[in-house]
Design a protein around this motif. Structure first.
Motif, PDB file in Angstrom:
ATOM      1  N   GLU A 135       0.699  -1.125   0.064  1.00 44.31           N
ATOM      2  CA  GLU A 135       0.039   0.105   0.042  1.00 44.31           C
ATOM      3  C   GLU A 135       0.780   1.263   0.116  1.00 44.31           C
ATOM      4  OE1 GLU A 135      -2.155  -0.549   3.650  1.00 44.31           O
ATOM      5  OE2 GLU A 135      -3.496  -2.134   2.652  1.00 44.31           O
ATOM      6  N   ILE A 136       2.070   1.061   0.116  1.00 45.20           N
ATOM      7  CA  ILE A 136       2.985   2.343   0.065  1.00 45.20           C
ATOM      8  C   ILE A 136       3.367   2.502  -1.370  1.00 45.20           C
ATOM      9  CG2 ILE A 136       5.337   3.294   1.145  1.00 45.20           C
ATOM     10  CD1 ILE A 136       4.788   1.229   3.258  1.00 45.20           C
ATOM     11  N   GLN A 137       3.276   3.785  -1.801  1.00 43.94           N
ATOM     12  CA  GLN A 137       3.356   3.918  -3.454  1.00 43.94           C
ATOM     13  C   GLN A 137       4.947   4.547  -3.754  1.00 43.94           C
ATOM     14  OE1 GLN A 137       0.861   3.520  -5.378  1.00 43.94           O
ATOM     15  NE2 GLN A 137      -0.386   2.898  -3.668  1.00 43.94           N
ATOM     16  N   ASN A 138       5.463   5.413  -2.816  1.00 41.93           N
ATOM     17  CA  ASN A 138       6.828   6.097  -2.983  1.00 41.93           C
ATOM     18  C   ASN A 138       7.958   5.152  -2.725  1.00 41.93           C
ATOM     19  OD1 ASN A 138       6.264   6.193  -0.204  1.00 41.93           O
ATOM     20  ND2 ASN A 138       7.125   8.307  -0.227  1.00 41.93           N
ATOM     21  N   ILE A 139       8.187   3.899  -2.954  1.00 39.53           N
ATOM     22  CA  ILE A 139       9.188   3.090  -2.648  1.00 39.53           C
ATOM     23  C   ILE A 139       9.782   2.435  -4.075  1.00 39.53           C
ATOM     24  CG2 ILE A 139       9.141   2.581  -0.478  1.00 39.53           C
ATOM     25  CD1 ILE A 139       7.667  -0.118  -1.001  1.00 39.53           C
ATOM     26  N   THR A 140      11.038   2.169  -4.265  1.00 36.28           N
ATOM     27  CA  THR A 140      11.237   1.587  -5.494  1.00 36.28           C
ATOM     28  C   THR A 140      11.010  -0.084  -5.754  1.00 36.28           C
ATOM     29  OG1 THR A 140      13.687   1.137  -4.735  1.00 36.28           O
ATOM     30  CG2 THR A 140      13.445   3.279  -5.455  1.00 36.28           C
ATOM     31  N   PHE A 141      11.330  -0.545  -6.844  1.00 36.22           N
ATOM     32  CA  PHE A 141      10.957  -1.954  -7.076  1.00 36.22           C
ATOM     33  C   PHE A 141      12.267  -2.590  -6.195  1.00 36.22           C
ATOM     34  CE2 PHE A 141      12.425  -5.520  -9.167  1.00 36.22           C
ATOM     35  CZ  PHE A 141      11.186  -6.407  -9.434  1.00 36.22           C
ATOM     36  N   LEU A 142      13.504  -2.287  -6.163  1.00 31.64           N
ATOM     37  CA  LEU A 142      14.303  -3.048  -5.340  1.00 31.64           C
ATOM     38  C   LEU A 142      13.870  -3.060  -4.039  1.00 31.64           C
ATOM     39  CD1 LEU A 142      17.024  -4.224  -5.818  1.00 31.64           C
ATOM     40  CD2 LEU A 142      18.199  -1.922  -5.375  1.00 31.64           C
ATOM     41  N   GLN A 143      13.600  -1.727  -3.379  1.00 31.01           N
ATOM     42  CA  GLN A 143      13.239  -1.897  -2.045  1.00 31.01           C
ATOM     43  C   GLN A 143      12.069  -2.832  -1.807  1.00 31.01           C
ATOM     44  OE1 GLN A 143      12.580   2.459  -1.382  1.00 31.01           O
ATOM     45  NE2 GLN A 143      14.501   2.459  -0.276  1.00 31.01           N
ATOM     46  N   GLN A 144      11.288  -2.762  -2.761  1.00 33.22           N
ATOM     47  CA  GLN A 144      10.022  -3.910  -2.391  1.00 33.22           C
ATOM     48  C   GLN A 144      10.421  -5.241  -2.483  1.00 33.22           C
ATOM     49  OE1 GLN A 144       7.342  -2.852  -6.043  1.00 33.22           O
ATOM     50  NE2 GLN A 144       6.162  -1.407  -4.778  1.00 33.22           N
ATOM     51  N   ALA A 145      11.245  -5.451  -3.619  1.00 34.74           N
ATOM     52  CA  ALA A 145      11.808  -6.944  -3.751  1.00 34.74           C
ATOM     53  C   ALA A 145      12.592  -7.108  -2.373  1.00 34.74           C
ATOM     54  CB  ALA A 145      12.760  -7.073  -4.684  1.00 34.74           C
ATOM     55  N   ILE A 146      13.531  -6.411  -1.877  1.00 35.44           N
ATOM     56  CA  ILE A 146      14.448  -6.992  -0.797  1.00 35.44           C
ATOM     57  C   ILE A 146      13.366  -6.961   0.462  1.00 35.44           C
ATOM     58  CG2 ILE A 146      16.231  -5.699   1.043  1.00 35.44           C
ATOM     59  CD1 ILE A 146      17.174  -4.486  -1.623  1.00 35.44           C
ATOM     60  N   PHE A 147      12.513  -6.170   0.607  1.00 35.16           N
ATOM     61  CA  PHE A 147      11.545  -6.265   1.866  1.00 35.16           C
ATOM     62  C   PHE A 147      10.882  -7.370   1.823  1.00 35.16           C
ATOM     63  CE2 PHE A 147       7.413  -5.667   3.803  1.00 35.16           C
ATOM     64  CZ  PHE A 147       7.774  -5.035   4.980  1.00 35.16           C
ATOM     65  N   THR A 148       9.967  -7.698   0.708  1.00 31.02           N
ATOM     66  CA  THR A 148       9.414  -8.920   0.856  1.00 31.02           C
ATOM     67  C   THR A 148      10.084 -10.125   0.989  1.00 31.02           C
ATOM     68  OG1 THR A 148       9.251  -8.631  -1.666  1.00 31.02           O
ATOM     69  CG2 THR A 148       7.609  -7.820  -0.343  1.00 31.02           C
ATOM     70  N   THR A 149      11.289 -10.104   0.186  1.00 31.28           N
ATOM     71  CA  THR A 149      12.008 -11.439   0.262  1.00 31.28           C
ATOM     72  C   THR A 149      12.574 -11.423   1.600  1.00 31.28           C
ATOM     73  OG1 THR A 149      12.743 -10.943  -2.076  1.00 31.28           O
ATOM     74  CG2 THR A 149      14.153 -12.454  -0.629  1.00 31.28           C
ATOM     75  N   MET A 150      13.052 -10.669   2.301  1.00 32.40           N
ATOM     76  CA  MET A 150      13.511 -10.569   3.792  1.00 32.40           C
ATOM     77  C   MET A 150      12.481 -10.953   4.814  1.00 32.40           C
ATOM     78  SD  MET A 150      15.276  -7.853   6.026  1.00 32.40           S
ATOM     79  CE  MET A 150      16.739  -7.799   5.005  1.00 32.40           C
ATOM     80  N   VAL A 151      11.220 -10.483   4.397  1.00 34.63           N
ATOM     81  CA  VAL A 151      10.035 -10.916   5.379  1.00 34.63           C
ATOM     82  C   VAL A 151       9.679 -12.127   5.406  1.00 34.63           C
ATOM     83  CG1 VAL A 151       7.695 -10.265   6.069  1.00 34.63           C
ATOM     84  CG2 VAL A 151       9.570  -8.510   5.660  1.00 34.63           C
TER      85      VAL A 151
END
Length: 424
Positions: free
Chosen positions: A301-317
């Motif tokens: 639901e957060i709009q202002n984050i990059t694709f790389l940050q999305q990938a790192i975050f979801t992979t880690m969690v």
């Protein structure tokens, strides 16, 4: 709300005064936490019931039909000795890599196909039957505890982020991280090296059949009895999984209402920022520590984050898997002598390694993104809830059969391959 906090702190003070703080601090904190959550349900009855309903809906409509065929089928294959048969045939590959028996190949295949907590369930089953040693089981759960592709691609990438490219990046990073964790854990209590030559000897194929037959005979149970026990044990495990999903849905909702999530995200903002985590992701990260679905949903639901940050975050969690799944795993591991603290450490290591893999995988996926085709099973038409539940159950059963048939085929081809190699 202030009254609730004061009352909980009062109970905590009484416990610390009554007991010796140094000896019973952990117990006092546990009582404080349980008391706070219980009283919060009284203060927020509607929200607690709604969260419980969400947990029940998630368990019955998604988790139950997805995991039940794997639990029943895997229990039967262990009891009939088929897993032992595959273990003997695949040992020359698995032993040198991960320093575990060949049965780990079946457990890993089931884990990456179905998801949490199937890998832990099967490892615990093999340990209970004495098929693997305690050290070998400890190594196995380090890399045989993964999420499934339906959750990674279907639920998170497509359902939440609406980005198939993220699903490919997430899946590759997650599974490569699991393999890397297993390769590191091969040195856990390592006493001797596996010899490929000693494993691929003559009579290799016939030995696999003898081991399978001996395993079934040692069980001393008819097929009907094995089937009954498989269904019973699987249903009991599914009920336990459902209970954890429901209670953690309520806990996370209470933490959101009471501001605990926001307080923790503020308290840990500095160390999280050091890892390059966007400030808006901090509440999602704290939620993901407890429950991965909620953490990923908040991040989407957060709009202002990059694709790389999305990938790192979801992979880690997702690789960390959350305290909800840890609780499910611990309930299964508690029946064995597998150390739960080492298991949780392996999940932390998995989270670090898989998130690091994103930097390697992401450029490759981006370059090949034009050729990524969305799997057919993710194009789900609008159907009734019952039809959807039945479809998920049948698809899970079909997936189990496909993976089992593939694993057996590979196992049967290995003796022939080794025979050709020995001729050369």
């Amino acid at each position: 709300m202030k009254l609730l906090i004061l009352f909980s702190l009062f109970i905590f003070f009484l416990l610390c005064k009554k007991l010796r703080l140094q000896q019973h601090l952990g117990y006092a904190i546990l009582v404080l936490l349980v008391t706070t959550i219980t009283l919060s349900m009284i203060f927020y009855p509607k929200e607690a019931v709604d969260a419980a309903k969400t947990g029940v809906d998630t368990w019955f409509n998604i988790v139950f039909p997805a995991l039940l065929p794997f639990f029943i089928g895997a229990e039967l294959m262990v009891g009939l000795g088929v897993v032992r048969f595959m273990g003997v045939l695949l040992e020359p590959i698995i032993r040198p890599l991960f320093n575990v028996p060949g049965e780990a190949s079946f457990v890993f295949a089931m884990s990456i196909t179905s998801g949490y907590p199937v890998g832990v369930k099967l490892t615990s089953k093999l340990r209970e039957q004495g098929i693997v040693s305690r050290v070998e089981a400890q190594r196995m759960v380090s890399f045989c505890s993964t999420s499934g592709p339906l959750f990674l691609i279907g639920a998170v990438s497509i359902g939440m982020f609406h980005n198939p490219q993220l699903g490919v990046t997430l899946s590759l990073s997650h599974y490569l991280g699991a393999i890397a964790t297993g390769l590191l854990f091969r040195f856990y209590h390592c006493e001797k090296r596996a010899s490929l030559q000693s494993l691929a000897h003559k009579g290799y194929f016939s030995r696999a059949f003898r081991e399978m037959s001996a395993t079934y005979k040692n069980n001393n149970k008819s097929f009907g009895l094995l089937m009954g026990e498989a269904v019973k044990n699987s249903i009991e495990t599914m009920l336990a999984v459902g209970g954890f999903i429901i209670i953690f849905s309520v806990i996370i909702r209470i933490f959101q209402l009471t501001g605990i999530i926001q307080w923790l995200s503020t308290a840990f903002s500095t160390p999280l920022s050091l890892f390059g985590l966007h400030q808006n992701l901090h509440p999602a990260f704290i939620s993901g520590i407890f429950e991965i679905t909620i953490g990923c949903k908040l991040a989407s639901e957060i709009q202002n984050i990059t694709f790389l940050q999305q990938a790192i975050f979801t992979t880690m969690v997702i690789s960390w898997s959350g305290l909800s799944i840890h609780a499910q795993a611990i309930s299964l591991l508690s029946k064995t002598d597998i150390r739960t603290n080492i298991y949780i450490f392996s999940k932390l290591l998995h989270a670090i390694l898989s998130s690091s893999m994103v930097f390697l995988v992401s450029p490759l996926v981006t370059a090949a993104s034009k050729h990524i085709i969305l799997p057919v099973f993710l194009h789900t038409p609008e159907i009734s809830p019952f039809e959807n539940w039945l479809k998920n159950l049948l698809f899970s059963f079909e997936l189990f059969l496909i993976i089992t048939f593939t694993a057996l085929s590979i196992s049967l081809l290995l003796p022939w391959i080794f025979h050709l190699y020995e001729k050369k």
